[in-house]
Design a protein around this motif. Structure first.
Motif, short mmCIF file in Angstrom:
data_model
loop_
_atom_site.label_atom_id
_atom_site.label_comp_id
_atom_site.label_asym_id
_atom_site.label_seq_id
_atom_site.Cartn_x
_atom_site.Cartn_y
_atom_site.Cartn_z
N THR A 93 37.91 46.81 42.34
CA THR A 93 37.19 46.04 43.34
C THR A 93 37.06 44.63 42.85
OG1 THR A 93 35.76 47.98 43.95
CG2 THR A 93 34.93 46.00 44.79
N VAL A 94 37.20 43.66 43.66
CA VAL A 94 37.27 42.23 43.31
C VAL A 94 36.35 41.63 44.25
CG1 VAL A 94 38.86 40.06 43.28
CG2 VAL A 94 40.00 42.54 42.80
N ALA A 95 35.57 40.60 43.47
CA ALA A 95 34.68 39.61 43.92
C ALA A 95 35.67 38.48 44.58
CB ALA A 95 33.57 39.41 42.85
N GLY A 96 35.93 38.30 45.76
CA GLY A 96 36.63 37.01 46.23
C GLY A 96 35.45 36.00 46.50
N LEU A 97 35.60 34.88 45.71
CA LEU A 97 34.52 33.83 45.97
C LEU A 97 34.82 33.20 47.27
CD1 LEU A 97 34.09 31.96 42.41
CD2 LEU A 97 32.39 33.03 43.69
N THR A 98 33.86 33.05 47.91
CA THR A 98 33.83 32.11 49.24
C THR A 98 33.82 30.73 48.82
OG1 THR A 98 31.49 32.28 49.63
CG2 THR A 98 32.83 34.14 50.83
N GLU A 99 33.40 30.31 47.75
CA GLU A 99 33.31 28.89 47.21
C GLU A 99 34.85 28.47 46.60
OE1 GLU A 99 29.02 30.47 46.63
OE2 GLU A 99 31.28 31.09 46.01
N ASP A 100 35.19 27.34 46.98
CA ASP A 100 36.46 26.92 46.21
C ASP A 100 36.12 26.35 45.05
OD1 ASP A 100 37.88 27.59 48.66
OD2 ASP A 100 37.88 25.62 49.76
N VAL A 101 36.50 26.96 44.08
CA VAL A 101 36.70 26.49 42.55
C VAL A 101 37.95 26.62 42.07
CG1 VAL A 101 34.07 26.72 42.29
CG2 VAL A 101 35.63 28.51 41.73
N PRO A 102 38.33 25.70 41.23
CA PRO A 102 39.94 25.81 40.50
C PRO A 102 39.70 26.73 39.27
CG PRO A 102 38.64 23.73 39.79
CD PRO A 102 37.99 24.35 40.73
N PRO A 103 40.75 27.34 39.05
CA PRO A 103 42.16 27.47 39.62
C PRO A 103 42.26 27.93 41.13
CG PRO A 103 42.51 29.12 38.14
CD PRO A 103 40.67 28.50 38.21
N MET A 104 42.95 27.69 42.10
CA MET A 104 42.96 28.04 43.53
C MET A 104 44.19 28.66 43.74
SD MET A 104 40.63 25.48 45.87
CE MET A 104 41.21 23.89 45.01
N LEU A 105 44.31 29.61 44.60
CA LEU A 105 45.62 30.44 44.95
C LEU A 105 46.15 30.22 46.33
CD1 LEU A 105 46.81 32.61 42.99
CD2 LEU A 105 45.78 34.35 44.14
N ASP A 106 47.45 30.33 46.31
CA ASP A 106 48.12 29.91 47.77
C ASP A 106 48.18 31.02 48.64
OD1 ASP A 106 50.08 31.13 46.56
OD2 ASP A 106 51.38 29.42 46.78
N LEU A 107 47.52 32.15 48.42
CA LEU A 107 47.61 33.39 49.13
C LEU A 107 46.42 34.19 49.24
CD1 LEU A 107 49.58 36.38 47.50
CD2 LEU A 107 48.55 34.55 46.11
N SER A 108 46.29 34.88 50.10
CA SER A 108 44.85 35.69 50.37
C SER A 108 44.80 36.79 49.30
CB SER A 108 44.90 36.28 51.85
OG SER A 108 45.82 37.14 51.89
N TYR A 109 43.57 37.27 49.31
CA TYR A 109 43.37 38.19 48.47
C TYR A 109 43.93 39.73 49.03
CZ TYR A 109 40.48 36.63 44.66
OH TYR A 109 39.95 35.70 43.65
N GLU A 110 44.05 39.63 50.31
CA GLU A 110 44.73 40.95 50.80
C GLU A 110 46.19 40.92 50.12
OE1 GLU A 110 42.75 38.82 52.17
OE2 GLU A 110 41.08 40.37 52.72
N GLU A 111 46.86 39.86 50.39
CA GLU A 111 48.36 39.75 49.78
C GLU A 111 48.42 39.97 48.37
OE1 GLU A 111 50.51 36.46 52.52
OE2 GLU A 111 48.65 35.68 51.59
N LEU A 112 47.31 39.45 47.71
CA LEU A 112 47.15 39.71 46.34
C LEU A 112 47.18 41.23 45.97
CD1 LEU A 112 47.16 38.61 43.02
CD2 LEU A 112 44.62 38.30 43.83
N GLY A 113 46.35 41.88 46.80
CA GLY A 113 45.88 43.23 46.63
C GLY A 113 47.17 44.15 46.73
N THR A 114 48.08 43.74 47.84
CA THR A 114 49.31 44.46 48.06
C THR A 114 50.23 44.34 46.79
OG1 THR A 114 49.10 44.11 50.43
CG2 THR A 114 51.10 44.56 49.48
#
Length: 453
Positions: free
Chosen positions: A199-220
């Motif tokens: 279970t991952v906490a997906g921050l709604t705030e933008d703080v670096p480092p930032m990723l260029d894909l969604s957490y759903e894609e990361l989860g897959t």
């Protein structure tokens, strides 16, 4: 959003709105004979002003002038800083350049120097969005994050031995970069791999480092990776905000625990450089409450098998701008110093790395209230918070310490490891950088949980 050109001279248009140079900065120019307005190009013309101590003094004087609304003095000092803080210079110059741009932004926002408003807007920081491959390579360059990954994974593997189900609650700034190595190790357990629920906490705030894909894609990608290692993984991301102390996130974890209460499940709370984004006391009206204390007490109520806390060992919480600036300057020289050992000047990675550092500096110096999220606390204060919330420190076994030492041996000289009581601390040239500490629930039910103030 415009990107600052790190290969040009420092802020070439910084004073484009000023028709004449500021009055002589007598305290500085009497010994160094500064040439006319923007007339020199190297820090050598200023002698000792290239030294980190002098640069820090200039920054402190500038911050004080901003706070006292002394616009003339602010302009004088910024002019001097503009000519000694080269963004393509040595580590001290690049560090000072980051603070210079942050002070320009603060002076403009505060109204101390309205003439700088356009300049500040043009200095907006554009941080890079990493691909998975880029970010994985990025965190491998230095022990800054690998130290925490290695120490935490060793402690987690030891704690979950024998459990058929492992629930990992990941509060990580680095978008699960720690997890593949952990999955690799879990896959090789003698008793066979457990079911892993992540279970991952997906921050709604933008703080670096930032990723260029969604957490759903990361989860897959993570689920597929685990499958390739014969590990069954369930992935869930919960959009979360640090501004409310991750209260919604914790409530969702409680619900998950109830749904799986019949399972023999190990609960792992893995926190990597994210808890310092939770607001601390200076944002609360009550002097006896803290979102950080509330969060830790809520986590303790979940009865975790283990909680690993990794963060940077510094203090950016002062309400006083000068004290906060000094603390940040005397800590953030470390990443600027280390970058010279692993990234060549002019490389794209180095630009990305230092842009993220500039973002942090600006947040510490130029932001206030809820916008100032870079609020590091030192290890000692977190340890006291953990004790007060009802945790018991368990430390690292010798095998885990050995793995951390082995990892550090692969990096540049200058990195070190020391043990403070039961905790591990990463050092650079003898200075504390990052700490790792491991906790579990207290076995003595007679403990008295008192809030840290």
């Amino acid at each position: 959003m415009p990107r600052y050109d790190y290969e040009s001279r420092p802020f070439p248009t910084l004073w484009s709105n000023l028709l004449t140079p500021p009055p002589p900065f007598h305290a500085m120019t009497s010994k160094n004979h500064i040439r006319p307005w923007l007339g020199f190009s190297t820090s050598k013309a200023l002698g000792n002003f290239g030294d980190a101590n002098y640069m820090e003094q200039l920054l402190v004087h500038c911050a004080t002038a901003i706070e006292t609304n002394d616009a003339t003095l602010v302009q004088q000092i910024l002019w001097v800083l503009n000519n000694i803080a080269a963004p393509d210079g040595d580590s001290n110059q690049r560090l000072t350049c980051g603070f210079l741009r942050a002070l320009v932004t603060r002076a403009a926002r505060s109204g101390t120097c309205k003439v700088l408003m356009t300049t500040a807007a043009n200095l907006a920081i554009a941080t890079h969005k990493f691909s998975i491959i880029e970010l994985a390579g990025f965190v491998d360059l230095t022990p800054w994050h690998r130290f925490g990954f290695t120490a935490a994974n060793a402690a987690i593997l030891d704690a979950v031995e024998g459990f058929p189900v492992v629930h990992i609650v990941d509060l990580s700034l680095n978008h699960c970069m720690q997890i593949p190595t952990l999955i690799d190790s879990i896959a090789n357990r003698l008793e066979g791999p457990p079911l892993v629920r992540l279970t991952v906490a997906g921050l709604t705030e933008d703080v670096p480092p930032m990723l260029d894909l969604s957490y759903e894609e990361l989860g897959t990608k993570l689920v597929n990776f685990a499958k390739s290692r014969n590990v069954t993984m369930e992935f869930r991301v919960i959009p979360s905000s640090s501004s409310d102390g991750f209260s919604t996130f914790i409530e969702q974890i409680k619900i998950q625990n109830l749904l799986h209460s019949m399972n023999r499940e190990a609960l792992v709370i893995n926190s990597h450089m994210m808890l310092h984004y939770i607001p601390e006391e200076t944002l609360l009206s009550s002097p006896n409450a803290s979102y950080r204390t509330i969060f830790l007490e809520a986590v303790r109520s979940l009865d975790p098998t283990i909680m690993v806390l990794v963060d940077e060992d510094a203090d950016f919480t002062s309400r006083n701008l000068v004290l906060r600036l000094r603390a940040a300057f005397n800590y953030l020289w470390i990443p600027y110093d280390t970058v010279d050992t692993f990234l060549p000047r002019g490389s794209e990675q180095r630009k990305w790395y230092e842009a993220d550092l500039c973002w942090r500096i600006e947040n510490v110096v130029a932001a206030e209230g809820a916008q100032r999220v870079e609020r590091l606390e030192p290890k000692g204060r977190w340890v006291q918070r953990m004790w007060s919330a009802g945790f018991r420190r368990v430390g690292f076994n010798e095998e885990g310490v050995g793995e951390v030492r082995s990892m550090l041996d692969k990096h540049a000289a200058g990195w070190g490891l020391k043990r403070e009581e039961e905790d591990l601390v990463l050092t650079w040239k003898g200075h504390n950088v990052v700490f790792a500490t491991v906790w579990t629930e207290k076995q003595d039910e007679a403990w008295l949980g008192t809030a840290y103030i």
